[in-house]
Design a protein around this motif. Structure first.
Motif, PDB file in Angstrom:
ATOM      1  N   GLY A 101      12.134   0.495  -0.987  1.00 39.50           N
ATOM      2  CA  GLY A 101      11.126  -0.083   0.014  1.00 39.50           C
ATOM      3  C   GLY A 101       9.815   0.010  -0.264  1.00 39.50           C
ATOM      4  O   GLY A 101       8.827   0.500  -1.103  1.00 39.50           O
ATOM      5  N   ASP A 102       9.077  -1.049   0.654  1.00 41.00           N
ATOM      6  CA  ASP A 102       8.071  -0.583   0.743  1.00 41.00           C
ATOM      7  C   ASP A 102       7.580  -1.312   1.973  1.00 41.00           C
ATOM      8  O   ASP A 102       7.864  -1.751   2.336  1.00 41.00           O
ATOM      9  N   ALA A 107       5.119  -5.097   7.638  1.00 44.31           N
ATOM     10  CA  ALA A 107       5.951  -3.974   8.018  1.00 44.31           C
ATOM     11  C   ALA A 107       6.832  -3.256   6.595  1.00 44.31           C
ATOM     12  O   ALA A 107       6.693  -3.381   5.745  1.00 44.31           O
ATOM     13  N   LEU A 108       7.348  -2.385   7.460  1.00 45.30           N
ATOM     14  CA  LEU A 108       7.837  -0.529   6.660  1.00 45.30           C
ATOM     15  C   LEU A 108       9.064  -1.602   6.392  1.00 45.30           C
ATOM     16  O   LEU A 108       9.533  -1.954   7.596  1.00 45.30           O
ATOM     17  N   GLN A 109       9.711  -1.701   5.249  1.00 48.31           N
ATOM     18  CA  GLN A 109      10.998  -1.761   4.805  1.00 48.31           C
ATOM     19  C   GLN A 109      11.854  -1.185   4.197  1.00 48.31           C
ATOM     20  O   GLN A 109      10.992  -0.356   3.133  1.00 48.31           O
ATOM     21  N   ILE A 110      13.020  -0.474   4.195  1.00 46.37           N
ATOM     22  CA  ILE A 110      13.234   0.740   3.730  1.00 46.37           C
ATOM     23  C   ILE A 110      14.795   0.594   3.252  1.00 46.37           C
ATOM     24  O   ILE A 110      16.153  -0.380   3.302  1.00 46.37           O
ATOM     25  N   LEU A 130       7.199   8.646   1.313  1.00 42.25           N
ATOM     26  CA  LEU A 130       6.439   7.575   0.840  1.00 42.25           C
ATOM     27  C   LEU A 130       5.652   7.901   0.377  1.00 42.25           C
ATOM     28  O   LEU A 130       4.934   9.163  -0.107  1.00 42.25           O
ATOM     29  N   ALA A 131       5.108   7.347  -0.649  1.00 45.26           N
ATOM     30  CA  ALA A 131       4.044   6.922  -1.378  1.00 45.26           C
ATOM     31  C   ALA A 131       3.385   6.696  -2.289  1.00 45.26           C
ATOM     32  O   ALA A 131       3.801   5.271  -1.827  1.00 45.26           O
ATOM     33  N   PRO A 132       1.767   6.448  -1.981  1.00 41.07           N
ATOM     34  CA  PRO A 132       0.538   5.611  -2.030  1.00 41.07           C
ATOM     35  C   PRO A 132       0.894   4.720  -3.342  1.00 41.07           C
ATOM     36  O   PRO A 132       1.479   5.351  -4.303  1.00 41.07           O
ATOM     37  N   VAL A 133       0.589   3.939  -3.004  1.00 38.05           N
ATOM     38  CA  VAL A 133       0.482   2.834  -4.246  1.00 38.05           C
ATOM     39  C   VAL A 133      -0.947   3.009  -4.951  1.00 38.05           C
ATOM     40  O   VAL A 133      -1.809   2.666  -4.214  1.00 38.05           O
ATOM     41  N   PRO A 134      -0.705   3.072  -6.590  1.00 39.57           N
ATOM     42  CA  PRO A 134      -1.885   3.105  -7.550  1.00 39.57           C
ATOM     43  C   PRO A 134      -2.702   2.182  -7.280  1.00 39.57           C
ATOM     44  O   PRO A 134      -2.873   0.806  -6.705  1.00 39.57           O
ATOM     45  N   LEU A 135      -3.633   2.326  -7.626  1.00 38.10           N
ATOM     46  CA  LEU A 135      -4.925   1.114  -7.364  1.00 38.10           C
ATOM     47  C   LEU A 135      -4.494  -0.405  -8.268  1.00 38.10           C
ATOM     48  O   LEU A 135      -3.452   0.208  -9.281  1.00 38.10           O
ATOM     49  N   THR A 166       0.629  -1.457  -0.048  1.00 37.13           N
ATOM     50  CA  THR A 166      -0.067  -0.504  -0.360  1.00 37.13           C
ATOM     51  C   THR A 166       0.962   1.495  -0.280  1.00 37.13           C
ATOM     52  O   THR A 166       0.436   2.641  -0.532  1.00 37.13           O
ATOM     53  N   VAL A 167       2.307   1.100   0.183  1.00 32.65           N
ATOM     54  CA  VAL A 167       3.268   2.559   0.470  1.00 32.65           C
ATOM     55  C   VAL A 167       4.279   1.741  -0.144  1.00 32.65           C
ATOM     56  O   VAL A 167       4.816   1.054   0.073  1.00 32.65           O
ATOM     57  N   LYS A 168       5.331   3.167  -1.219  1.00 34.43           N
ATOM     58  CA  LYS A 168       6.003   2.828  -1.444  1.00 34.43           C
ATOM     59  C   LYS A 168       7.362   3.125  -0.604  1.00 34.43           C
ATOM     60  O   LYS A 168       6.724   4.836  -0.462  1.00 34.43           O
TER      61      LYS A 168
END
Length: 197
Positions: A69-70, A75-78, A168-173, A26-28
């Motif tokens: 990362g994502d 869980a967040l991985q950077i 962080l950027a939200p992942v598109p649909l 859900t996050v990149k």
């Protein structure tokens, strides 16, 4: 009529099950910076530290550019590809790099001496402030330091205090979402037609 309904349902189910890289995350992570203030007394071990890659070191603080990362694992991985730390003592040296901060595991993973295997190098613990973490030497890295430099067992010793600021950027649909919506829309239209007929 039944064939159209079945076709629309099949499209909806197929779209729902299509794999997509974006489905899992859900996050990149698109960039940012991680800093590490070294608190370990490397001099007492006869070691000095240097940065490699695009990392920098001013004598007390490392700066590692974040490369990606994502949160696909839950869980967040950077990621910090192509950067790291060189520890040198006498005629020997060790490199640790290509760091991945895994907030789910509470560890920093990476490579030792350019190896391809990722291993837990540091364990994360509560830092002195809410936006920092203590970076403690893991058993894996401690073993490598003992092997290379004849250092005492440093497992659990604090190496430094880290702070990370990922962009962080939200992942598109997911790519399959329009197909899923089209299939569901087809089901609704066919049902309405059936009810009016």
């Amino acid at each position: 009529m039944f064939l159209r309904l079945l076709t629309a349902a099949a499209i909806a189910v197929a779209a729902w099950s299509l794999p997509s890289d974006a489905d899992a995350a859900t996050v990149k992570v698109t960039g940012g910076l991680t800093t590490l203030d070294v608190t370990a007394d490397l001099g007492s071990l006869g070691l000095s530290a240097f940065a490699f890659g695009t990392a920098s070191f001013d004598g007390s603080t490392f700066s590692f550019p974040i490369t990606g990362g994502d949160d696909a694992s839950g869980a967040l991985q950077i990621e910090h590809d192509g950067v790291g730390v060189v520890l040198a003592g006498g005629t020997k040296s060790a490199t640790v790099g290509n760091f991945i901060i895994d907030l789910g595991l509470g560890q920093i993973l990476g490579n030792v001496n350019g190896g391809t295997a990722f291993a837990p190098l540091f364990d994360l613990a509560a830092g002195p402030t809410s936006d920092t973490v203590a970076v403690n030497i893991s058993a894996t890295l401690a073993g490598a330091l003992t092997s290379i430099f004849s250092a005492p067992n440093l497992t659990g010793a604090e190496f430094g205090i880290a702070s990370t600021n990922p962009d962080l950027a939200p992942v598109p649909l997911p790519a399959a979402m329009p197909l899923l919506l089209a299939g569901l829309g087809g089901l609704v239209l066919l049902r309405r037609r059936r009810q009016t007929a």
